[in-house]
Design a protein around this motif. Structure first.
Motif, PDB file in Angstrom:
ATOM      1  N   HIS A 164       0.802  -1.218   0.000  1.00 44.95           N
ATOM      2  CA  HIS A 164       0.000   0.000   0.000  1.00 44.95           C
ATOM      3  C   HIS A 164       0.837   1.271   0.000  1.00 44.95           C
ATOM      4  O   HIS A 164       0.286   2.370   0.003  1.00 44.95           O
ATOM      5  CB  HIS A 164      -0.980   0.009   1.175  1.00 44.95           C
ATOM      6  CG  HIS A 164      -0.435  -0.549   2.449  1.00 44.95           C
ATOM      7  ND1 HIS A 164       0.463   0.113   3.229  1.00 44.95           N
ATOM      8  CD2 HIS A 164      -0.667  -1.742   3.059  1.00 44.95           C
ATOM      9  CE1 HIS A 164       0.759  -0.626   4.285  1.00 44.95           C
ATOM     10  NE2 HIS A 164       0.091  -1.752   4.212  1.00 44.95           N
ATOM     11  N   GLY A 165       2.157   1.166  -0.022  1.00 48.74           N
ATOM     12  CA  GLY A 165       2.998   2.339  -0.201  1.00 48.74           C
ATOM     13  C   GLY A 165       2.976   2.836  -1.641  1.00 48.74           C
ATOM     14  O   GLY A 165       3.291   3.989  -1.923  1.00 48.74           O
ATOM     15  N   LEU A 166       2.604   1.949  -2.591  1.00 43.52           N
ATOM     16  CA  LEU A 166       2.469   2.359  -3.989  1.00 43.52           C
ATOM     17  C   LEU A 166       1.240   3.252  -4.109  1.00 43.52           C
ATOM     18  O   LEU A 166       0.141   2.866  -3.732  1.00 43.52           O
ATOM     19  CB  LEU A 166       2.324   1.125  -4.885  1.00 43.52           C
ATOM     20  CG  LEU A 166       3.555   0.192  -4.956  1.00 43.52           C
ATOM     21  CD1 LEU A 166       3.199  -1.076  -5.680  1.00 43.52           C
ATOM     22  CD2 LEU A 166       4.714   0.890  -5.643  1.00 43.52           C
ATOM     23  N   ALA A 167       1.414   4.414  -4.647  1.00 42.28           N
ATOM     24  CA  ALA A 167       0.288   5.359  -4.751  1.00 42.28           C
ATOM     25  C   ALA A 167      -0.669   5.011  -5.865  1.00 42.28           C
ATOM     26  O   ALA A 167      -1.827   5.448  -5.882  1.00 42.28           O
ATOM     27  CB  ALA A 167       0.835   6.768  -4.945  1.00 42.28           C
ATOM     28  N   GLU A 168      -0.216   4.264  -6.862  1.00 38.79           N
ATOM     29  CA  GLU A 168      -1.064   3.923  -8.003  1.00 38.79           C
ATOM     30  C   GLU A 168      -0.506   2.665  -8.655  1.00 38.79           C
ATOM     31  O   GLU A 168       0.551   2.154  -8.283  1.00 38.79           O
ATOM     32  CB  GLU A 168      -1.085   5.065  -9.014  1.00 38.79           C
ATOM     33  CG  GLU A 168       0.300   5.430  -9.516  1.00 38.79           C
ATOM     34  CD  GLU A 168       0.299   6.612 -10.445  1.00 38.79           C
ATOM     35  OE1 GLU A 168       1.238   6.711 -11.244  1.00 38.79           O
ATOM     36  OE2 GLU A 168      -0.626   7.430 -10.376  1.00 38.79           O
ATOM     37  N   LEU A 169      -1.240   2.153  -9.614  1.00 37.51           N
ATOM     38  CA  LEU A 169      -0.738   1.006 -10.368  1.00 37.51           C
ATOM     39  C   LEU A 169       0.428   1.489 -11.200  1.00 37.51           C
ATOM     40  O   LEU A 169       0.251   2.337 -12.085  1.00 37.51           O
ATOM     41  CB  LEU A 169      -1.842   0.452 -11.267  1.00 37.51           C
ATOM     42  CG  LEU A 169      -1.530  -0.902 -11.901  1.00 37.51           C
ATOM     43  CD1 LEU A 169      -1.342  -1.967 -10.846  1.00 37.51           C
ATOM     44  CD2 LEU A 169      -2.602  -1.294 -12.890  1.00 37.51           C
ATOM     45  N   PRO A 170       1.633   0.994 -10.913  1.00 35.88           N
ATOM     46  CA  PRO A 170       2.830   1.539 -11.570  1.00 35.88           C
ATOM     47  C   PRO A 170       2.742   1.460 -13.089  1.00 35.88           C
ATOM     48  O   PRO A 170       2.316   0.456 -13.648  1.00 35.88           O
ATOM     49  CB  PRO A 170       3.955   0.652 -11.023  1.00 35.88           C
ATOM     50  CG  PRO A 170       3.421   0.122  -9.716  1.00 35.88           C
ATOM     51  CD  PRO A 170       1.952  -0.055  -9.957  1.00 35.88           C
ATOM     52  N   GLU A 171       3.182   2.537 -13.728  1.00 35.39           N
ATOM     53  CA  GLU A 171       3.148   2.611 -15.191  1.00 35.39           C
ATOM     54  C   GLU A 171       3.919   1.475 -15.854  1.00 35.39           C
ATOM     55  O   GLU A 171       3.450   0.902 -16.848  1.00 35.39           O
ATOM     56  CB  GLU A 171       3.706   3.971 -15.645  1.00 35.39           C
ATOM     57  CG  GLU A 171       3.528   4.253 -17.123  1.00 35.39           C
ATOM     58  CD  GLU A 171       2.069   4.428 -17.514  1.00 35.39           C
ATOM     59  OE1 GLU A 171       1.720   4.075 -18.655  1.00 35.39           O
ATOM     60  OE2 GLU A 171       1.285   4.905 -16.670  1.00 35.39           O
ATOM     61  N   PRO A 172       5.109   1.081 -15.339  1.00 33.80           N
ATOM     62  CA  PRO A 172       5.836  -0.016 -15.989  1.00 33.80           C
ATOM     63  C   PRO A 172       5.025  -1.308 -16.046  1.00 33.80           C
ATOM     64  O   PRO A 172       5.163  -2.098 -16.983  1.00 33.80           O
ATOM     65  CB  PRO A 172       7.086  -0.180 -15.111  1.00 33.80           C
ATOM     66  CG  PRO A 172       7.274   1.151 -14.477  1.00 33.80           C
ATOM     67  CD  PRO A 172       5.891   1.673 -14.241  1.00 33.80           C
ATOM     68  N   LEU A 173       4.173  -1.512 -15.045  1.00 34.49           N
ATOM     69  CA  LEU A 173       3.389  -2.743 -14.985  1.00 34.49           C
ATOM     70  C   LEU A 173       2.408  -2.824 -16.153  1.00 34.49           C
ATOM     71  O   LEU A 173       2.087  -3.914 -16.638  1.00 34.49           O
ATOM     72  CB  LEU A 173       2.632  -2.801 -13.664  1.00 34.49           C
ATOM     73  CG  LEU A 173       2.167  -4.172 -13.177  1.00 34.49           C
ATOM     74  CD1 LEU A 173       3.344  -5.082 -12.914  1.00 34.49           C
ATOM     75  CD2 LEU A 173       1.332  -4.023 -11.922  1.00 34.49           C
ATOM     76  N   GLN A 174       1.955  -1.676 -16.627  1.00 35.59           N
ATOM     77  CA  GLN A 174       0.951  -1.663 -17.684  1.00 35.59           C
ATOM     78  C   GLN A 174       1.544  -1.930 -19.068  1.00 35.59           C
ATOM     79  O   GLN A 174       0.805  -2.042 -20.043  1.00 35.59           O
ATOM     80  CB  GLN A 174       0.230  -0.316 -17.672  1.00 35.59           C
ATOM     81  CG  GLN A 174      -0.483  -0.072 -16.338  1.00 35.59           C
ATOM     82  CD  GLN A 174      -1.053   1.328 -16.242  1.00 35.59           C
ATOM     83  OE1 GLN A 174      -1.925   1.696 -17.013  1.00 35.59           O
ATOM     84  NE2 GLN A 174      -0.551   2.103 -15.303  1.00 35.59           N
ATOM     85  N   LYS A 175       2.868  -2.041 -19.135  1.00 31.16           N
ATOM     86  CA  LYS A 175       3.527  -2.338 -20.403  1.00 31.16           C
ATOM     87  C   LYS A 175       3.712  -3.839 -20.618  1.00 31.16           C
ATOM     88  O   LYS A 175       4.213  -4.254 -21.661  1.00 31.16           O
ATOM     89  CB  LYS A 175       4.896  -1.652 -20.454  1.00 31.16           C
ATOM     90  CG  LYS A 175       4.829  -0.139 -20.355  1.00 31.16           C
ATOM     91  CD  LYS A 175       6.233   0.457 -20.345  1.00 31.16           C
ATOM     92  CE  LYS A 175       6.180   1.974 -20.233  1.00 31.16           C
ATOM     93  NZ  LYS A 175       7.543   2.588 -20.200  1.00 31.16           N
ATOM     94  N   LEU A 176       3.318  -4.627 -19.620  1.00 28.31           N
ATOM     95  CA  LEU A 176       3.575  -6.068 -19.660  1.00 28.31           C
ATOM     96  C   LEU A 176       2.430  -6.780 -20.365  1.00 28.31           C
ATOM     97  O   LEU A 176       1.391  -7.075 -19.778  1.00 28.31           O
ATOM     98  CB  LEU A 176       3.765  -6.607 -18.240  1.00 28.31           C
ATOM     99  CG  LEU A 176       4.854  -5.887 -17.418  1.00 28.31           C
ATOM    100  CD1 LEU A 176       4.928  -6.459 -16.019  1.00 28.31           C
ATOM    101  CD2 LEU A 176       6.205  -6.001 -18.115  1.00 28.31           C
ATOM    102  N   GLY A 177       2.633  -7.071 -21.621  1.00 27.57           N
ATOM    103  CA  GLY A 177       1.571  -7.633 -22.450  1.00 27.57           C
ATOM    104  C   GLY A 177       1.192  -9.057 -22.106  1.00 27.57           C
ATOM    105  O   GLY A 177       0.117  -9.521 -22.475  1.00 27.57           O
ATOM    106  N   LYS A 178       2.084  -9.789 -21.396  1.00 29.21           N
ATOM    107  CA  LYS A 178       1.803 -11.186 -21.074  1.00 29.21           C
ATOM    108  C   LYS A 178       1.259 -11.372 -19.665  1.00 29.21           C
ATOM    109  O   LYS A 178       1.085 -12.506 -19.219  1.00 29.21           O
ATOM    110  CB  LYS A 178       3.073 -12.030 -21.229  1.00 29.21           C
ATOM    111  CG  LYS A 178       3.584 -12.129 -22.650  1.00 29.21           C
ATOM    112  CD  LYS A 178       4.786 -13.059 -22.742  1.00 29.21           C
ATOM    113  CE  LYS A 178       5.273 -13.192 -24.178  1.00 29.21           C
ATOM    114  NZ  LYS A 178       6.452 -14.110 -24.283  1.00 29.21           N
ATOM    115  N   LEU A 179       0.968 -10.287 -18.978  1.00 27.48           N
ATOM    116  CA  LEU A 179       0.521 -10.397 -17.594  1.00 27.48           C
ATOM    117  C   LEU A 179      -0.845 -11.073 -17.527  1.00 27.48           C
ATOM    118  O   LEU A 179      -1.825 -10.596 -18.107  1.00 27.48           O
ATOM    119  CB  LEU A 179       0.445  -9.009 -16.962  1.00 27.48           C
ATOM    120  CG  LEU A 179       0.386  -8.963 -15.440  1.00 27.48           C
ATOM    121  CD1 LEU A 179       1.628  -9.576 -14.819  1.00 27.48           C
ATOM    122  CD2 LEU A 179       0.205  -7.531 -14.954  1.00 27.48           C
ATOM    123  N   ILE A 180      -0.905 -12.195 -16.801  1.00 28.89           N
ATOM    124  CA  ILE A 180      -2.170 -12.921 -16.674  1.00 28.89           C
ATOM    125  C   ILE A 180      -2.628 -13.049 -15.224  1.00 28.89           C
ATOM    126  O   ILE A 180      -3.788 -13.362 -14.969  1.00 28.89           O
ATOM    127  CB  ILE A 180      -2.084 -14.332 -17.303  1.00 28.89           C
ATOM    128  CG1 ILE A 180      -1.019 -15.174 -16.599  1.00 28.89           C
ATOM    129  CG2 ILE A 180      -1.808 -14.249 -18.789  1.00 28.89           C
ATOM    130  CD1 ILE A 180      -1.004 -16.626 -17.040  1.00 28.89           C
TER     131      ILE A 180
END
Length: 516
Positions: A164-180
């Motif tokens: 919960h220290g992350l203020a938002e869904l990190p931008e790098p995470l949204q670049k991961l096309g294989k995330l399931i």
């Protein structure tokens, strides 16, 4: 310091010719590991003091360290362990990881859990090109993910639970096309959550349970969740446990609005198989759109203390209704939980935890044993007032209909009973012990040819309805049997509705067509 080993997923199986201890791997981890280890055996060299031999560190494939608070992470801590495929580090307050962890180019599975002081990951983290699973759960002070995190293109599983220290869904995470697989439990209340999640269109497993909504703006952020969920059409598992409580309660919306919101969250998720709605303490009902999820086989409603009604959802094999103490009505469909397993059971045993006033059980032909019928303890459900027991018409049960019905003994305070599709020739004698019974319906029991003599004991019975039971109809017309039923005020012997097809015949005398 040399890291001690505590790998409870590995079991010692002997030693090799160099004196190294050989381990067999648990099937669960084996399934994960073989995707990138390329062989079926692994060696973990140790000495009696449970310390790694320096000579073997370069060959090490799997390492787990629990309770890392006393471990000193030096700059070169991982420099000699470049063959690692699996690394688990649990429990530490260090603020920074050594850059040498990014030299583990073969690493596929990484767990850095409960590192409560960790603020960020090394900037070169993107060098871990083979990483497909990362678990950062419990890293509560983690403020961001490095930009290079977005280069982990093979990453498919990410666990950010309690981050919960992350203020938002990190931008790098949204670049991961294989995330399931994404776990955001215990913090998912950031701004723009719906929009950001909606970009991860390949997600199959999402956990956004128990959001930490401590401030009013957190709750408004959470309200946008539905805008993203409806786009995740590949979702197979969705955990919303306690997720919508802040919306349902703090916004003061009506029950109808709450059901509409929940319906919008799940509508269109045609691939959904497992849905967790547990611990929604302000949920009074379920949206009709749940019935459109044709692949949904598991539904968790445990702890929904104000839930009043659960309607029929035919695909469901598992439904958890523990601690649903406000439940009034439940429609339950019997299924075999695992058709491919010869030792599988039906799901009727799940009714053991159900307590309600009205219960309908259909597809009873799928009950696999009389023991299953006993296990859900129908007789002990003293709140039960209305009961319907149904078999699919003209089906052969795994348990003979009459044998099964003898096991389904209702509580003595039952007021209404319906038996539907029953293929037996007689009803159990316990019928006469239902002293509070006021209404009895017997529907489509086409082989039933008599009512038990114990019917005379049913002094409270006011209504008897017999529909589409040809043999029983004949029995009821016998004068002696009419006397047996004489004390029942209202008796209704209905025949099946005639066919709706209009037959046209010709009037021979007039030549006109008339309806017959």
């Amino acid at each position: 310091m040399i890291i001690c080993i505590s790998f409870n997923l590995l079991q010692a199986s002997g030693k090799n010719d160099k004196g190294a201890i050989l381990f067999t791997m648990h099937n669960l981890l084996h399934g994960i590991a073989t995707t990138f280890l390329r062989n079926d055996s692994y060696s973990l060299p140790t000495n009696p003091q449970r310390k790694l031999h320096e000579d073997y560190q370069q060959f090490l494939r799997a390492l787990r360290c629990v309770g890392c608070s006393k471990v000193e992470f030096k700059d070169d801590s991982f420099s000699r362990k470049k063959s690692l495929r699996v690394l688990e580090l649990i429990g530490s307050s260090v603020r920074k990881l050594p850059d040498s962890i990014c030299q583990l180019s073969h690493l596929g599975y990484l767990k850095i859990s409960e590192f409560t002081g960790l603020i960020t990951l090394p900037e070169s983290f993107g060098h871990l090109k083979n990483l497909f699973h990362i678990d950062l759960s419990g890293c509560s002070d983690l403020l961001n993910l490095p930009e290079s995190f977005g280069k982990l293109l093979n990453l498919s599983h990410v666990n950010l639970s309690r981050c919960h220290g992350l203020a938002e869904l990190p931008e790098p995470l949204q670049k991961l096309g294989k995330l399931i697989h994404l776990d955001l439990s215990f913090w998912s209340c950031f701004e723009g959550i719906g929009e950001r999640l909606g970009r991860l269109i390949h997600l199959e497993h999402l956990n956004v349970s128990h959001p930490c909504c401590h401030l009013p703006q957190h709750r408004s952020h959470l309200q946008g969740l539905k805008d993203g969920l409806c786009k995740l059409t590949n979702l197979r598992y969705l955990n919303l446990s306690a997720c919508l409580n802040p919306i349902f309660y703090y916004h003061g919306e009506s029950q109808e609005d709450n059901l509409k919101y929940l319906g919008e969250c799940v509508s269109g998720l045609s691939s959904l198989e497992h849905l967790d709605l547990s611990h929604h303490t302000f949920l009074f009902g379920l949206p009709a759109s749940l019935g459109d999820l044709n692949h949904l086989h598991t539904l968790d409603l445990s702890g929904c203390i104000r839930l009043k009604k659960v309607g029929e959802m035919k695909p469901l094999k598992v439904i958890d209704l523990r601690k649903c103490r406000g439940l009034e009505s439940c429609q339950f469909v019997v299924h075999i939980v695992d058709d491919e397993n010869a030792y599988s059971s039906s799901n009727i045993v799940q009714l053991e935890v159900v307590s309600c006033q009205e219960l309908q059980i259909s597809c009873l032909e799928k009950v696999k044993s009389k023991d299953e019928a006993q296990r859900f303890k129908l007789m002990e459900k003293h709140k039960l007032q209305k009961l319907k027991l149904s078999w699919t018409l003209d089906t052969v049960g795994r348990v003979e209909h009459s044998a099964l019905l003898r096991q389904l003994v209702p509580p003595p305070n039952l007021q209404c009973l319906e038996v539907n599709g029953y293929a037996g020739t007689c009803l159990p004698e316990y019928l006469g012990e239902l002293n509070s019974l006021q209404e009895l319906k017997i529907v489509r029991c086409r082989h039933l040819n008599a009512l038990p003599d114990s019917m005379q004991k049913l002094t409270s019975l006011k209504d008897l309805c017999i529909f589409d039971c040809p043999e029983l109809d004949k029995w009821c017309q016998v004068e002696e049997n009419k006397k047996l039923l004489a004390q029942i005020p209202n008796k209704n012997y209905e025949e099946p509705a005639s066919t709706s097809r209009q037959e046209i015949v010709e009037d021979e005398t007039s030549g006109n067509e008339v309806e017959a």
